[in-house]
Design a protein around this motif. Sequence first.
Motif, PDB file in Angstrom:
ATOM      1  N   ALA A 142      -0.805   2.717  -9.680  1.00  0.00           N
ATOM      2  CA  ALA A 142      -1.450   2.616  -8.375  1.00  0.00           C
ATOM      3  C   ALA A 142      -2.625   1.654  -8.418  1.00  0.00           C
ATOM      4  CB  ALA A 142      -1.914   3.997  -7.925  1.00  0.00           C
ATOM      5  N   ILE A 143      -3.385   1.680  -9.502  1.00  0.00           N
ATOM      6  CA  ILE A 143      -4.535   0.787  -9.623  1.00  0.00           C
ATOM      7  C   ILE A 143      -4.107  -0.664  -9.443  1.00  0.00           C
ATOM      8  CG2 ILE A 143      -6.215  -0.143 -11.275  1.00  0.00           C
ATOM      9  CD1 ILE A 143      -6.529   2.660 -12.393  1.00  0.00           C
ATOM     10  N   ASP A 153      -9.763   4.346   2.866  1.00  0.00           N
ATOM     11  CA  ASP A 153      -8.837   5.170   2.105  1.00  0.00           C
ATOM     12  C   ASP A 153      -8.403   4.467   0.822  1.00  0.00           C
ATOM     13  OD1 ASP A 153      -7.180   7.650   2.076  1.00  0.00           O
ATOM     14  OD2 ASP A 153      -5.569   6.167   1.974  1.00  0.00           O
ATOM     15  N   MET A 154      -8.155   3.164   0.923  1.00  0.00           N
ATOM     16  CA  MET A 154      -7.738   2.415  -0.261  1.00  0.00           C
ATOM     17  C   MET A 154      -8.869   2.361  -1.283  1.00  0.00           C
ATOM     18  SD  MET A 154      -6.093  -1.401  -0.536  1.00  0.00           S
ATOM     19  CE  MET A 154      -7.558  -2.232   0.081  1.00  0.00           C
ATOM     20  N   GLU A 189      -5.304  -2.968  -6.269  1.00  0.00           N
ATOM     21  CA  GLU A 189      -6.199  -4.093  -6.560  1.00  0.00           C
ATOM     22  C   GLU A 189      -5.595  -5.410  -6.081  1.00  0.00           C
ATOM     23  OE1 GLU A 189      -9.296  -3.392 -10.023  1.00  0.00           O
ATOM     24  OE2 GLU A 189      -7.260  -3.603 -10.798  1.00  0.00           O
ATOM     25  N   ARG A 190      -4.300  -5.569  -6.223  1.00  0.00           N
ATOM     26  CA  ARG A 190      -3.674  -6.800  -5.725  1.00  0.00           C
ATOM     27  C   ARG A 190      -3.856  -6.929  -4.221  1.00  0.00           C
ATOM     28  NH1 ARG A 190       0.274  -5.714  -9.896  1.00  0.00           N
ATOM     29  NH2 ARG A 190       1.479  -4.403  -8.461  1.00  0.00           N
ATOM     30  N   VAL A 212       0.829  -1.198   0.000  1.00  0.00           N
ATOM     31  CA  VAL A 212       0.000   0.000   0.000  1.00  0.00           C
ATOM     32  C   VAL A 212       0.864   1.249   0.000  1.00  0.00           C
ATOM     33  CG1 VAL A 212      -1.662   1.330   1.333  1.00  0.00           C
ATOM     34  CG2 VAL A 212      -1.984  -1.122   1.049  1.00  0.00           C
ATOM     35  N   ASN A 213       1.948   1.229   0.779  1.00  0.00           N
ATOM     36  CA  ASN A 213       2.846   2.384   0.795  1.00  0.00           C
ATOM     37  C   ASN A 213       3.423   2.648  -0.584  1.00  0.00           C
ATOM     38  OD1 ASN A 213       2.437   2.789   3.494  1.00  0.00           O
ATOM     39  ND2 ASN A 213       4.263   1.668   4.163  1.00  0.00           N
ATOM     40  N   THR A 214       3.764   1.577  -1.298  1.00  0.00           N
ATOM     41  CA  THR A 214       4.272   1.736  -2.660  1.00  0.00           C
ATOM     42  C   THR A 214       3.219   2.380  -3.549  1.00  0.00           C
ATOM     43  OG1 THR A 214       5.670  -0.201  -2.424  1.00  0.00           O
ATOM     44  CG2 THR A 214       5.172   0.514  -4.672  1.00  0.00           C
TER      45      THR A 214
END
Length: 641
Positions: free
Chosen positions: A41-42, A57-58, A46-47, A26-28
């Motif tokens: 980012a998508i 937030d995600m 999603e992974r 998530v940080n990445t």
Amino acid sequence: MKKFILLCFTIVSVFSFRCYSQQSKVNTADKKYDGYAYIDAIKTYERVARKGSKSEDMFKKLGNAYYFNSEFEGAAKWYGELFAMNPSPEPEFYYRYAQSLKATGQTAQANKILDEFNSKYQNDNRGRLYKENLNYLDKIKANSGRYKIEDARINSKYSDYSTFVANNKIYFASARDTGNFSNRKHKWTGEYFTNLYVTDVDSVKVKKFRTTLNTKFHESSPVLTKDGKTIYFTRNNYIDGKKGKNEDKITFIKIYKATLENGKWTNIRELPFSSNNYSTAHPALSTDEKTLYFASDMPGSIGQSDLFKVSINKKGEYGTPQNLGKSINTEGKETFPYVSNENEIYFASDGHPGLGGLDVFVGQIDTDGNISDIQNVGADVNSPKDDFAYIIDSGTREGYFSSNKDGGRGSDDIYKFLETRRLKCIQELYGLITDAQTGRILPEAKVSLYDRNLNLKNTTIADATGNYTFSVECAEKYYVRAEKPDYATKEVSIEIPDQTGKTNLPIALESIKCKVTIGDDLGKCFGIKMIYFDLDKSNIREEAALDLEKILDVLNQNPKMKLDIRSHTDSRASHKYNEALSDRRAKSTIEWLITNGVDKNRLTGKGHGETQLVNQCADGVKCTEEEHQANRRSEFIITAL
């Protein structure tokens, strides 16, 4: 670049959250999201989500990533997950979720979300517009079926959009062959950079605009002045080989201007109201080229991007940009303005009630610059996806628009259209002013237009051919008053149809100075066609006496004038009966005049029955009542002066 521009106008704040075992991934993704690398980012988000991690937030970021790339099915999915976790997120997510649902055909669910949005955020202009237009789908349907649309035949498998037509050429933006050995992609959208291209109208041969206007970054939205010597266009904040950024190292977009000198575009400069801290884009000129319209998220904006205007003086200097106001701008996105020769402003919006994504709307600009009567142009042009960059020739009603609707060749495509029926009902009231007796054309008559409450709306003078015209509202009632020296003023009412077209209202004026000689019918001076009697009677009726008063007055003013009074019938009833009836009526008329002081030696008269018909309506001929009426007449023939 269309998606790139929408992203520039939509800077999304980043919220902290925890996803436990998936935190590193998530940080990445957050870093990519903060840098506006939405495509990457998508994939990361999603992974993480597929492994069962959940975070408001995600889900917001996932939904936004799809939404800002106009991939509404994915946006609807992740916004749905957000609402499942938190039924009351920030207001922006209500509207984005509703737009995404509409774009995927889930209109009922979208309207439910909009109802909640409006009840919770009543100060938001988008909710108010939705509430005031609950039947917006019916209105869109009524505005549809007005276009013939076809592929513009200049599209590629990449993004093509934002046309401008000048000197029989089409200028537009395309990502088809940007770069040298390899096409350059923008990390925000995964799309190639766009440059300016040109082609002849009705041609399929496209050429890159080989000028210094094109750079290694984005260019789009060209608009040229009528003399072809000045061009305005949108570009990344990049000039003289230098890329401008704000404090956060973000490069926005700006409007640039260039001039044509010795066949080359030069003097490329950003407009003075542009800034490194916000975007300006999509210039559009008013017909007189004294006003430039554009989209921006500059300070003072109502929403994510608003429409503005700025004045241009004779020296080419610019005034202070003015927000076009809440009549057109919402808390959402208003962008891609275009102003027609009829002072209509076309624009794309996701804030006004539409079918999903950006829809094309049109409003009317009045003489004070206010905008009203905003309408969705209908489902021929608009779709659940993004539809934008609409331009139209006010004369031919031909034009172009851009869309990423299903069935296109690339991510955005250019479509050509012919508007077969106007959205706004436009009516012209016109007519010819003539002399009622002679039919002679009467130029220079004063003609005034009054509304149904007799308020003066307009005044004109009939031209040399006796004609007048007014622009009028459809489905309204008006009074038209015609005046001219030596003629009696006449006022006529008219109901204007509720369909676009022209309404003819000829007006015949009665002369107050009637020139007559021996053999003329004195009755024509006063429009007297018949002295009316009761059926089968010969006594003078009250309304007939009024006409005879006019004849009496002329005889009193002209003591040497003598008249032969002739009465005529139509062919119905027998010949003998009609002759006797008309003779009695002629004698009754003479007796009335004698009783009121006319010397009997000045009057003669006879009934002619049906012997002098003025048309074909003899015995056995089928005629209308109007045709029979023409034969029932009274004549006052002057025999001496």
